[in-house]
Design an enzyme around this catalytic site. Structure first.
Site, PDB file in Angstrom:
ATOM      1  CG  ASN A 209      -0.106  -0.095   2.389  1.00  0.00           C
ATOM      2  OD1 ASN A 209       0.498   0.803   2.961  1.00  0.00           O
ATOM      3  ND2 ASN A 209      -0.240  -1.277   3.275  1.00  0.00           N
ATOM      4  CG  ASP A 278      -7.323  -5.236   6.090  1.00  0.00           C
ATOM      5  OD1 ASP A 278      -6.913  -5.145   7.282  1.00  0.00           O
ATOM      6  OD2 ASP A 278      -7.824  -4.173   5.504  1.00  0.00           O
TER       7      ASP A 278
HETATM    8  O1  PMT Z   1       2.952   6.193   6.387  1.00  0.00           O
HETATM    9  P1  PMT Z   1       2.540   7.494   5.944  1.00  0.00           P
HETATM   10  O2  PMT Z   1       2.559   7.520   4.428  1.00  0.00           O
HETATM   11  O3  PMT Z   1       2.953   8.659   6.977  1.00  0.00           O
HETATM   12  O4  PMT Z   1       0.962   7.362   6.150  1.00  0.00           O
HETATM   13  C1  PMT Z   1       0.349   7.447   7.548  1.00  0.00           C
HETATM   14  C2  PMT Z   1      -0.808   6.283   7.334  1.00  0.00           C
HETATM   15  C3  PMT Z   1      -1.902   6.823   6.825  1.00  0.00           C
HETATM   16  C4  PMT Z   1      -0.353   4.927   7.030  1.00  0.00           C
HETATM   17  C5  PMT Z   1      -1.181   6.193   9.115  1.00  0.00           C
HETATM   18  O5  PMT Z   1      -1.347   7.283   9.809  1.00  0.00           O
HETATM   19  C6  PMT Z   1      -2.299   5.187   9.184  1.00  0.00           C
HETATM   20  O6  PMT Z   1      -3.552   5.670   9.016  1.00  0.00           O
HETATM   21  N1  PMT Z   1      -2.097   3.912   9.642  1.00  0.00           N
HETATM   22  C7  PMT Z   1      -3.163   2.853   9.616  1.00  0.00           C
HETATM   23  C8  PMT Z   1      -3.388   2.534   8.134  1.00  0.00           C
HETATM   24  C9  PMT Z   1      -4.396   1.252   8.287  1.00  0.00           C
HETATM   25  O7  PMT Z   1      -3.766  -0.025   8.160  1.00  0.00           O
HETATM   26  O8  PMT Z   1      -5.594   1.469   8.798  1.00  0.00           O
HETATM   27  P2  PMT Z   1      -6.843   0.364   9.099  1.00  0.00           P
HETATM   28  O9  PMT Z   1      -8.017   1.402   8.939  1.00  0.00           O
HETATM   29  O10 PMT Z   1      -6.824  -0.459   7.771  1.00  0.00           O
HETATM   30  O11 PMT Z   1      -6.352  -0.315  10.165  1.00  0.00           O
HETATM   31  C10 PMT Z   1      -6.745   0.070  11.594  1.00  0.00           C
HETATM   32  C11 PMT Z   1      -5.827  -0.412  12.501  1.00  0.00           C
HETATM   33  O12 PMT Z   1      -5.525  -1.597  12.609  1.00  0.00           O
HETATM   34  C12 PMT Z   1      -4.350   0.189  12.213  1.00  0.00           C
HETATM   35  O13 PMT Z   1      -3.752   0.593  13.487  1.00  0.00           O
HETATM   36  C13 PMT Z   1      -3.598  -0.783  11.524  1.00  0.00           C
HETATM   37  O14 PMT Z   1      -2.048  -0.840  11.851  1.00  0.00           O
HETATM   38  C14 PMT Z   1      -4.113  -2.193  12.578  1.00  0.00           C
HETATM   39  N2  PMT Z   1      -4.160  -3.167  11.520  1.00  0.00           N
HETATM   40  C15 PMT Z   1      -5.048  -3.531  10.381  1.00  0.00           C
HETATM   41  C16 PMT Z   1      -4.969  -4.578   9.573  1.00  0.00           C
HETATM   42  C17 PMT Z   1      -4.203  -5.675  10.183  1.00  0.00           C
HETATM   43  N3  PMT Z   1      -4.090  -7.031   9.635  1.00  0.00           N
HETATM   44  N4  PMT Z   1      -3.563  -5.515  11.447  1.00  0.00           N
HETATM   45  C18 PMT Z   1      -3.542  -4.409  12.152  1.00  0.00           C
HETATM   46  O15 PMT Z   1      -3.091  -4.280  12.975  1.00  0.00           O
END
Ligand code: PMT
Length: 402
Positions: A209, A278
């Site tokens: 990503n 994911d």
């Molecule tokens: O890295 P940059 O370019 O500076 O950008 C910053 C960012 C946008 C990546 C960062 O600020 C951000 O939003 N990170 C989370 C991105 C994400 O995966 O979001 P999500 O909504 O899909 O996941 C929610 C949370 O669950 C996150 O804390 C993620 O780390 C966690 N997660 C998600 C999927 C997974 N399989 N395991 C996880 O731990």
């Protein structure tokens, strides 16, 4: 704010030299004694008279000035300084400092300085990215200089790219952190995840990503500067490894999960800024997949990755758990759902549909939702400032638990 602080502000000869006037004015208004040292080239971009009027101190350009009270200029100016900051720093001045060359008052003063050292490089993109400049900057970092990287934007040469001096407000915030360091996270062990995971398709292709790691690295650095011990578990990024932080590179979600679980028991605060895939390919090919003539399609079977944040939420004992949410729509609703579902204490929501926030930009604007029902919205600011906003929320939450 800066009463009794003596700051030597070095200015080298780039177009951004004019911005030094604002910084001198801000430091002086806040009580600092500011002593400006210009390289001869800098004096072509901004006059010593302007800086002298703003700082109310003599400005040094020429090493061989004479006058009442002047001794050996490059020694006397820095000897009791609290900080020597070079803003802007050109490729030429950086190279001289890295090589230990002392051919003008400023570069000589650098060799004599024993105070903390700060540099804000600004130049044309190709000059900045040139391996020689990058190596010189790394040399300064290795010697303990605080380096504030340039940002991307319109440059004086007409190009758009990396090399622009950051906004004056961001530089001022960085100087303030150095002059008045907060140590409010001392004694705490942080685990920060950053960057993307990569999930292999075959030996040469993968799913990933747009995460650059900038947000997570800024959090790791801010926590370090506030006194925390930090373990940074990072996916692949192009960012330099932060100094003073334990660093563990990983590639896949499975590897990130293993690293987080290994460290989890010893952690006080976990911040999951990483963008974890994911799904992963169910059966990555052992050899490079070949394009075939008989079909225009390729179907990849994906299976769900472990949710690291949810797993940490399930195993939580004493840890404060901070998750992120990167959303393009229904930001608040989805963020609140993730906060509850993953048993996080704080959830930092990013609206990644914006051009100035989220993935791979230098700025961010976030809303933090807390398990206690609070909602805190940060201003649009640099990722470093956003990191401090998030850490302030972490500190407030820890204070409530005590
Ligand atoms: O890295 P940059 O370019 O500076 O950008 C910053 C960012 C946008 C990546 C960062 O600020 C951000 O939003 N990170 C989370 C991105 C994400 O995966 O979001 P999500 O909504 O899909 O996941 C929610 C949370 O669950 C996150 O804390 C993620 O780390 C966690 N997660 C998600 C999927 C997974 N399989 N395991 C996880 O731990």
């Amino acid at each position: 704010m800066f009463a009794n602080k003596k700051i030597v502000l070095g200015i080298s000869g780039g177009i951004a030299a004019y911005k030094a006037a604002d910084i001198v004015s801000w430091l002086t208004k806040n009580g600092a004694a500011v002593h400006c040292m210009l390289t001869p080239n800098a004096a072509e971009f901004i006059t010593p008279q302007v800086l002298q009027a703003l700082s109310q101190h003599p400005v040094v350009v020429d090493e061989f000035v004479n006058g009442p009270g002047w001794g050996i200029v490059h020694i006397d100016t820095v000897q009791d300084a609290d900080l020597l900051a070079i803003i802007p720093a050109t490729a030429n001045t950086i190279a001289k400092i890295a090589a230990g060359i002392a051919d003008n008052a400023l570069t000589s003063a650098v060799l004599a300085a024993t105070c903390p050292l700060f540099i804000a490089p600004a130049m044309n993109t190709h000059m900045y990215q040139n391996p020689a400049t990058q190596r010189n900057i790394q040399t300064l970092k290795d010697r303990g200089w605080h380096v504030m990287p340039p940002v991307s934007g319109h440059l004086a040469c007409g190009a758009v790219g990396e090399g622009k001096l950051p906004d004056v407000a961001d530089i001022e915030a960085a100087l303030q952190r150095l002059l008045l360091p907060k140590r409010d996270l001392a004694g705490l062990q942080f685990l920060v995840t950053a960057g993307p995971t990569i999930e292999p398709i075959d030996p040469v292709r993968y799913i990933s990503n747009k995460s650059s790691g900038k947000m997570g690295y800024a959090i790791a650095e801010a926590a370090r500067d506030r006194g925390a011990q930090v373990l940074l578990v990072s996916g692949h990024t192009n960012l330099p490894r932060p100094a003073g932080v334990e660093y563990l590179p990983v590639d896949s979600a499975a590897a990130m999960l293993a690293a987080c679980l290994e460290a989890y028991d010893g952690c006080d605060v976990v911040i999951k800024a990483a963008a974890v895939a994911d799904y992963r390919v169910a059966e990555p090919a052992a050899q490079k997949l070949k394009k075939t003539d008989d079909t225009d399609e390729m179907v990849l079977r994906l299976v769900k990755n472990p949710d690291i944040l949810a797993e940490l939420g399930r195993r939580k004992t004493h840890q404060l758990l901070v998750g992120f949410a990167a959303e393009t729509n229904n930001v608040e609703e989805y963020a609140r759902q993730k906060l509850a579902k993953k048993h996080a204490d704080l959830l930092v929501a990013n609206d990644v549909s914006r051009a100035d926030a989220g993935f791979d930009v230098d700025t961010n604007q976030v809303t933090i939702f807390t398990a206690a029902g609070d909602k805190l919205t940060s201003p649009l600011a640099s990722k470093r400032q956003t990191a401090d906003f998030i850490l302030d929320a972490v500190r407030a939450r820890l204070d409530k638990q005590q």
